[in-house]
Design a protein around this motif. Sequence first.
Motif, PDB file in Angstrom:
ATOM      1  N   ASP A   1     -86.973  51.645  -0.370  1.00  0.00           N
ATOM      2  CA  ASP A   1     -85.815  52.123  -1.132  1.00  0.00           C
ATOM      3  C   ASP A   1     -86.285  52.830  -2.395  1.00  0.00           C
ATOM      4  N   TYR A   2     -85.597  53.927  -2.725  1.00  0.00           N
ATOM      5  CA  TYR A   2     -85.945  54.701  -3.918  1.00  0.00           C
ATOM      6  C   TYR A   2     -85.180  54.140  -5.112  1.00  0.00           C
ATOM      7  N   ILE A   3     -85.913  53.492  -6.025  1.00  0.00           N
ATOM      8  CA  ILE A   3     -85.317  52.924  -7.235  1.00  0.00           C
ATOM      9  C   ILE A   3     -85.983  53.606  -8.421  1.00  0.00           C
TER      10      ILE A   3
ATOM     11  N   HIS B   1     -90.846  55.796  -9.490  1.00  0.00           N
ATOM     12  CA  HIS B   1     -89.894  54.904  -8.832  1.00  0.00           C
ATOM     13  C   HIS B   1     -90.608  53.597  -8.497  1.00  0.00           C
ATOM     14  N   LEU B   2     -89.828  52.555  -8.277  1.00  0.00           N
ATOM     15  CA  LEU B   2     -90.349  51.189  -8.243  1.00  0.00           C
ATOM     16  C   LEU B   2     -91.453  50.995  -7.205  1.00  0.00           C
TER      17      LEU B   2
END
Length: 217
Positions: free
Chosen positions: A57-59, A133-134
């Motif tokens: 997931d892109y966080i 990103h995370l």
Amino acid sequence: MTWFFISIFAFLAGHMVPGLFRRQLVARLGTTLYVLFFSLISMALLVWVIGAELQADYIPLWPYDPREHWVPILAMLPVCVLWVAAVRQPCPLSIGRAAGYDPHHPGINLFTRHPLLLGVVIWGVTHMVPNGHLAAIIFFGGSALFAVLGMGRMEKMRLRQLGAAEFNRLCAGTRRFDWRGLLNGALDWRDVVGGIILYGAIIWLHPLVLGRDPLAF
């Protein structure tokens, strides 16, 4: 993100667990087979982590700026030179071969006795800059931290294997990091030429293997 964290855990376990049983495994398999199997497992786990990071997931953690891509693009050339030097030259206190090492002519060890790991640190830190990103921060930052910790771990391992007297003999004249070594023959033209070739290969293969062209930004 679940599979990404699972892959990270598997990658760490794949590096830590064999080390706990290294003596038994080397005694049973021999050094060459142990290194071969360890390298193959490490590469397979790294491919898994990279694939999981690309699918995670892109966080976002900070805004994207295309100019940030220049940081890893410029940094990877010296990284490639370090990696080539780690293969070409003996590095008896780190990842690499010990055969042929002369304490009176330390070579790359004048600059750093951990050229491969130092390259990983620079690779990881500079790749965090354009990948805010995370998942990327965990992957690249974790890799850099793992490499830093690995420097001390490798030296402790070599100390146990070699004994204090031999370790100190090999350690004399080497440095964890000293830029002045570059002025005193740490690298030669073959390291530089090999690094340029490796750099070109990485730039060419990057979009083919990872699906991301570092020059297309």
